[in-house]
Design a protein around this motif. Structure first.
Motif, PDB file in Angstrom:
ATOM      1  N   PRO A   1       0.798  -1.236   0.000  1.00  0.00           N
ATOM      2  CA  PRO A   1       0.000   0.000   0.000  1.00  0.00           C
ATOM      3  C   PRO A   1       0.826   1.281   0.000  1.00  0.00           C
ATOM      4  N   GLU A   2       2.032   1.216  -0.556  1.00  0.00           N
ATOM      5  CA  GLU A   2       2.927   2.370  -0.476  1.00  0.00           C
ATOM      6  C   GLU A   2       2.390   3.619  -1.174  1.00  0.00           C
ATOM      7  N   VAL A   3       1.452   3.454  -2.093  1.00  0.00           N
ATOM      8  CA  VAL A   3       0.870   4.614  -2.766  1.00  0.00           C
ATOM      9  C   VAL A   3       0.207   5.552  -1.763  1.00  0.00           C
ATOM     10  N   SER A   4      -0.188   5.019  -0.613  1.00  0.00           N
ATOM     11  CA  SER A   4      -0.882   5.831   0.395  1.00  0.00           C
ATOM     12  C   SER A   4       0.068   6.645   1.253  1.00  0.00           C
ATOM     13  N   ILE A   5       1.388   6.354   1.183  1.00  0.00           N
ATOM     14  CA  ILE A   5       2.335   7.105   2.016  1.00  0.00           C
ATOM     15  C   ILE A   5       3.427   7.795   1.192  1.00  0.00           C
ATOM     16  N   GLY A   6       3.260   7.846  -0.125  1.00  0.00           N
ATOM     17  CA  GLY A   6       4.231   8.571  -0.928  1.00  0.00           C
ATOM     18  C   GLY A   6       5.563   7.870  -1.081  1.00  0.00           C
ATOM     19  N   LEU A   7       5.576   6.559  -0.943  1.00  0.00           N
ATOM     20  CA  LEU A   7       6.785   5.779  -1.207  1.00  0.00           C
ATOM     21  C   LEU A   7       6.578   5.087  -2.550  1.00  0.00           C
ATOM     22  N   PHE A   8       6.826   3.819  -2.667  1.00  0.00           N
ATOM     23  CA  PHE A   8       6.528   3.026  -3.863  1.00  0.00           C
ATOM     24  C   PHE A   8       6.664   1.568  -3.446  1.00  0.00           C
ATOM     25  N   PRO A   9       6.120   0.611  -4.188  1.00  0.00           N
ATOM     26  CA  PRO A   9       6.255  -0.798  -3.819  1.00  0.00           C
ATOM     27  C   PRO A   9       7.707  -1.251  -3.979  1.00  0.00           C
ATOM     28  N   ASP A  10       8.456  -1.196  -2.873  1.00  0.00           N
ATOM     29  CA  ASP A  10       9.880  -1.513  -2.939  1.00  0.00           C
ATOM     30  C   ASP A  10      10.111  -2.947  -2.463  1.00  0.00           C
ATOM     31  N   VAL A  11      11.208  -3.194  -1.761  1.00  0.00           N
ATOM     32  CA  VAL A  11      11.588  -4.534  -1.274  1.00  0.00           C
ATOM     33  C   VAL A  11      11.489  -5.595  -2.379  1.00  0.00           C
ATOM     34  N   GLY A  12      11.847  -5.197  -3.600  1.00  0.00           N
ATOM     35  CA  GLY A  12      11.726  -6.098  -4.736  1.00  0.00           C
ATOM     36  C   GLY A  12      10.379  -6.027  -5.413  1.00  0.00           C
TER      37      GLY A  12
ATOM     38  N   GLY B   1      -8.177   4.076  -3.571  1.00  0.00           N
ATOM     39  CA  GLY B   1      -6.769   3.919  -3.257  1.00  0.00           C
ATOM     40  C   GLY B   1      -5.882   4.688  -4.214  1.00  0.00           C
ATOM     41  N   LEU B   2      -6.189   4.626  -5.487  1.00  0.00           N
ATOM     42  CA  LEU B   2      -5.405   5.331  -6.490  1.00  0.00           C
ATOM     43  C   LEU B   2      -5.687   6.832  -6.462  1.00  0.00           C
ATOM     44  N   GLU B   3      -6.941   7.197  -6.318  1.00  0.00           N
ATOM     45  CA  GLU B   3      -7.314   8.612  -6.358  1.00  0.00           C
ATOM     46  C   GLU B   3      -6.761   9.388  -5.162  1.00  0.00           C
ATOM     47  N   LYS B   4      -6.771   8.775  -3.987  1.00  0.00           N
ATOM     48  CA  LYS B   4      -6.304   9.451  -2.777  1.00  0.00           C
ATOM     49  C   LYS B   4      -4.803   9.292  -2.555  1.00  0.00           C
ATOM     50  N   GLY B   5      -4.202   8.355  -3.278  1.00  0.00           N
ATOM     51  CA  GLY B   5      -2.788   8.093  -3.095  1.00  0.00           C
ATOM     52  C   GLY B   5      -1.910   9.162  -3.706  1.00  0.00           C
ATOM     53  N   CYS B   6      -0.609   8.990  -3.511  1.00  0.00           N
ATOM     54  CA  CYS B   6       0.360   9.971  -3.999  1.00  0.00           C
ATOM     55  C   CYS B   6       0.450   9.919  -5.527  1.00  0.00           C
ATOM     56  N   PRO B   7       0.192  11.013  -6.222  1.00  0.00           N
ATOM     57  CA  PRO B   7       0.243  11.008  -7.690  1.00  0.00           C
ATOM     58  C   PRO B   7       1.613  10.599  -8.234  1.00  0.00           C
ATOM     59  N   LEU B   8       2.672  11.081  -7.611  1.00  0.00           N
ATOM     60  CA  LEU B   8       4.007  10.732  -8.090  1.00  0.00           C
ATOM     61  C   LEU B   8       4.258   9.236  -7.932  1.00  0.00           C
ATOM     62  N   THR B   9       3.804   8.661  -6.816  1.00  0.00           N
ATOM     63  CA  THR B   9       3.968   7.221  -6.623  1.00  0.00           C
ATOM     64  C   THR B   9       3.308   6.436  -7.748  1.00  0.00           C
ATOM     65  N   ALA B  10       2.115   6.842  -8.140  1.00  0.00           N
ATOM     66  CA  ALA B  10       1.413   6.119  -9.210  1.00  0.00           C
ATOM     67  C   ALA B  10       2.249   6.068 -10.484  1.00  0.00           C
ATOM     68  N   TRP B  11       2.861   7.181 -10.818  1.00  0.00           N
ATOM     69  CA  TRP B  11       3.720   7.197 -12.001  1.00  0.00           C
ATOM     70  C   TRP B  11       4.976   6.354 -11.787  1.00  0.00           C
ATOM     71  N   LEU B  12       5.514   6.393 -10.584  1.00  0.00           N
ATOM     72  CA  LEU B  12       6.690   5.575 -10.286  1.00  0.00           C
ATOM     73  C   LEU B  12       6.383   4.092 -10.432  1.00  0.00           C
ATOM     74  N   VAL B  13       5.196   3.687  -9.993  1.00  0.00           N
ATOM     75  CA  VAL B  13       4.802   2.284 -10.099  1.00  0.00           C
ATOM     76  C   VAL B  13       4.806   1.829 -11.558  1.00  0.00           C
TER      77      VAL B  13
ATOM     78  N   HIS C   1      15.719   8.905  -3.210  1.00  0.00           N
ATOM     79  CA  HIS C   1      15.043  10.090  -3.744  1.00  0.00           C
ATOM     80  C   HIS C   1      13.740  10.357  -2.988  1.00  0.00           C
ATOM     81  N   CYS C   2      13.022   9.289  -2.617  1.00  0.00           N
ATOM     82  CA  CYS C   2      11.787   9.472  -1.847  1.00  0.00           C
ATOM     83  C   CYS C   2      12.078  10.083  -0.474  1.00  0.00           C
TER      84      CYS C   2
END
Length: 372
Positions: free
Chosen positions: A146-157, A280-292, A317-318
């Motif tokens: 759920p990283e889109v909700s905190i402005g990170l991205f789905p990391d850890v691989g 989830g997508l609408e309220k999440g971080c816009p930059l994260t969505a593009w990063l995904v 960078h995050c």
């Protein structure tokens, strides 16, 4: 039993004289969220067991009934970001580099690792679980990135994990942060076996009764047999998999070139599943969505080691951007408040900004994960 940094370590002797190691994340009050000390302690112990010829298999689980691991200790990361004023952040950079190094070790471990993914498995928990040779989910399993909700991205691989799910289900889950159940995990390739909550003790007893070969491939097969027998004896009925049932529609809504198009297509669908995904997508971080979208595409032909190097570039960078700190503030520290994302909307994110997140802050020969 020994305890290091909120991780309990113990061993069991088998009938053949071999040893099974067990590592239990023991930070129940934080849903076993990973601290830097926990990451480093687990890494060191796994290295010891890797090099110990008597150890034939590892079990990785979490204390309590609520969670295997709810992710990383983002509160401490948030503090480090504020303390560094969004600049070079020794704690944060060490945290992510150490976490990814641990995840890589699990992916490439030469002995079987059984991960018991009961309860909540999110973020960093997915990172630990995904690389294990045998991933078990249970009736209580709830998984998400759920990283889109905190402005990170789905990391850890996550670039590797999501990109290898059927069709574009990984893209859908990464963009929306959708929570999935055990059946969804089986369908998407995150899990291998479905067992009842509370049956880990049965698994351990069966492992203790095994005549181990002390050789990797043969012992992998012994675990396959043991887990299959327990699964067949329990004969549990998997819950419905909404991801599987929605697969064709997921393919249609993600057949687009931008998060805006995908959001519009999801919003046109009826039902709670789609409404939650759209929110989830609408309220999440816009930059994260593009990063995904970009991280999955860029990782398609990368090695696993290069994936972790790419994600460390993104993570740093995050830390230096403002969205991660803002997302943690709104989600955890001042619950009920709305995050003020920058850029504020999906249409405002520039390709140049996205691309900058993939640039390394180190020369190749000095990259912290250059030796993977």
């Amino acid at each position: 039993m020994t305890k290091k940094c909120q991780v309990d370590f113990q061993t069991y002797s088998s009938r053949s004289g071999h040893v099974i190691g067990r590592a239990t994340l023991n930070a129940e009050s934080s849903l076993n969220a990973l601290t830097l000390d926990m990451i480093q302690g687990l890494y060191e112990q796994l290295q010891e067991w890797r090099d110990d010829g008597s150890v034939v298999a590892i079990i990785l689980d979490g204390a309590g009934e609520k969670a295997f691991c709810a992710g990383g200790d983002i509160r401490r990361l948030h503090q480090s970001v504020l303390g560094s004023d969004h600049g070079p952040n020794e704690y944060g950079e060490t945290f992510f580099a150490s976490e990814y190094r641990l995840d890589y070790l699990i992916h490439t471990f030469p002995k079987p690792i059984v991960c018991w993914g009961a309860g909540i498995v999110m973020g960093g928990g997915i990172g630990l679980m995904a690389g294990a040779s045998h991933r078990v989910v249970t009736t209580s399993s709830k998984l998400a990135m759920p990283e889109v909700s905190i402005g990170l991205f789905p990391d850890v691989g996550g670039s590797w994990i999501l990109g290898r799910m059927p069709g574009r289900t990984g893209l859908f889950l990464g963009l929306t942060g959708t929570r999935i159940n055990a059946a969804d995990a089986m369908f998407t390739g995150l899990a291998d076996r479905y067992l009842a909550d509370g049956s880990l003790s049965d698994v351990i007893e069966q492992f203790k009764a095994v005549s181990w070969a002390g050789q990797g491939r043969e012992d992998y097969l012994r675990i396959d047999v043991a887990l299959r027998q327990i699964e067949e004896q329990q004969d549990n009925v998997l819950p419905a998999s909404l991801v599987r049932e929605s697969f064709d529609v997921i393919q249609k809504v993600t057949d687009a070139g931008s998060p805006m198009e995908i959001l519009s297509k999801i919003q046109s669908q009826d039902g709670d599943f789609w409404q939650r995904a759209a929110a989830g997508l609408e309220k999440g971080c816009p930059l994260t969505a593009w990063l995904v979208m970009h991280q999955i595409q860029k990782a398609r032909h990368l090695s696993l080691a290069d994936v972790f190097r790419q994600e460390l570039n993104m993570a740093v960078h995050c830390l230096r951007g403002g969205n991660f700190a803002e997302g943690v503030r709104a989600l955890l520290l001042e619950r009920g408040s709305s995050p003020q994302w920058v850029p504020a909307s999906l249409v405002d994110v520039s390709p140049k900004t996205v691309e900058e997140y993939f640039h390394s802050l180190w020369p190749s020969e000095k990259h912290p994960l250059g030796d993977l």
